[in-house]
Design an enzyme around this catalytic site. Sequence first.
Site, mmCIF file in Angstrom:
data_model
loop_
_atom_site.group_PDB
_atom_site.id
_atom_site.type_symbol
_atom_site.label_atom_id
_atom_site.label_comp_id
_atom_site.label_asym_id
_atom_site.label_seq_id
_atom_site.Cartn_x
_atom_site.Cartn_y
_atom_site.Cartn_z
ATOM 1 C CB THR A 213 -58.033 -16.247 17.602
ATOM 2 O OG1 THR A 213 -57.947 -17.041 18.788
ATOM 3 C CG2 THR A 213 -56.664 -15.658 17.293
ATOM 4 C CG ASN A 214 -59.121 -14.920 22.612
ATOM 5 O OD1 ASN A 214 -58.348 -15.638 23.225
ATOM 6 N ND2 ASN A 214 -60.382 -15.286 22.354
ATOM 7 N NE ARG A 215 -52.776 -9.340 22.190
ATOM 8 C CZ ARG A 215 -52.276 -8.147 22.446
ATOM 9 N NH1 ARG A 215 -51.943 -7.819 23.695
ATOM 10 N NH2 ARG A 215 -52.129 -7.269 21.477
ATOM 11 C CB SER A 216 -56.958 -17.316 25.566
ATOM 12 O OG SER A 216 -56.958 -18.405 26.446
ATOM 13 C CB ALA A 279 -60.427 -16.338 25.851
#
Length: 409
Positions: A213-216, A279
């Site tokens: 995943t990512n930091r969104s 994101a």
Amino acid sequence: MTDWYRDKKILLAVSGGIAAYKAAELTRLLIKQGAQVRVMMTQAAQAFIPAKTLAILSQNPVLTDASWQRDGDTVDHVAWANWANLILVVPATANLIGKIAQGLADDVVSTTIMASRADKVLAPAMNDGMWASPALQRNISQLKADDWLIIDPVTGFLAEGYEGTGRLADLNDIVNQLPIRLLARVDNILKDKQVVITAGGTQEALDPVRYLTNRSSGKMGYALAEAAAERGAQVILIATVKRPVPYGVKLIKVSDTQSMLGAVESYLPGASVFIAAAAVSDFRPVQLAKNKIKKMPGQTSWQLALTLNPDILATVGQAKKPQQVVVGFAAETQNLADNAQKKLASKGADMIVANDVSDQAAGFNSNDNAVILFIKNQSPQTVALADKLVIARKIIDQTMALLASKVLE
């Protein structure tokens, strides 16, 4: 948090039902939001909560029949009616609803309401049988015709000791929905149009335990949903993260890129606007392990095979109808302008919202943002650092302008 309440002059009218005690907490909530609050009470309301309590909490005298009838050099009901930007009747009993609907003015509350040109809102609270009665429903219909905004009661545990519809709406829900519903009354090109928005970082599963995943945080997407709802749009929010959902917004929960694309494609045919604020992961694992991937003895590295995910923005941009507006985001850490312009040209979008996510003041998880709007054949528009809801309103304003230009084509 919305800034709508800041310096708003709210006249809270309290009538005589068991829910009158909740006026104390509502007064506190409104003041915390930045509003100025005055309170007026019917005689019956004072049997449930003392006027002094609300005077202390509101930091203003309470207008009652007794204080109204004292000799003085001001006409209190007119002065208070002219002071208010908004009259909020909570709780609204069947008796007071009937008085207002029939144009009666026989006490300080009903007289002040009749004298005011402010926006008017009421939240009924009563027994379920009273709420369902034809007479009460006729009065509610009349108030709606007279431009009152009604916050319907909810189903819950009633004072009589059983479940039924008539319980006062949750106070936080009242505070949260008021700005959106009042702002949404204004006619504009987005009113009653369907707007589809994505939010949050996608989660690409590796095994039953882990995912990429990512930091969104999804905050920007949720802010856009709220800003669109304020314009009266029918908002479909397709999100990977669960946050408080703005009033009137339909949340569709998804997890990965493929499920997000599927949800987008199902709502896209009826949409006037698509905003890709999520994101989205560019890649996903080639294989999803059925069980948790275990570290082997002596293992010092791990090679993970990835495959390209579908490009949601490009897919929508290529399939959009002539009068649909498509907005994308470019979250960059370098070469922001160049990357945003390339994205605008290659994705089929009408606008790209670019932001520097390496800036801790405006990046992922921040409550603020600073963006640059890139639109075909226009100079970039810089939107300075501000709360994400403020930024979202600017983006929606520009989206509405793009929609208007397409309607005229």
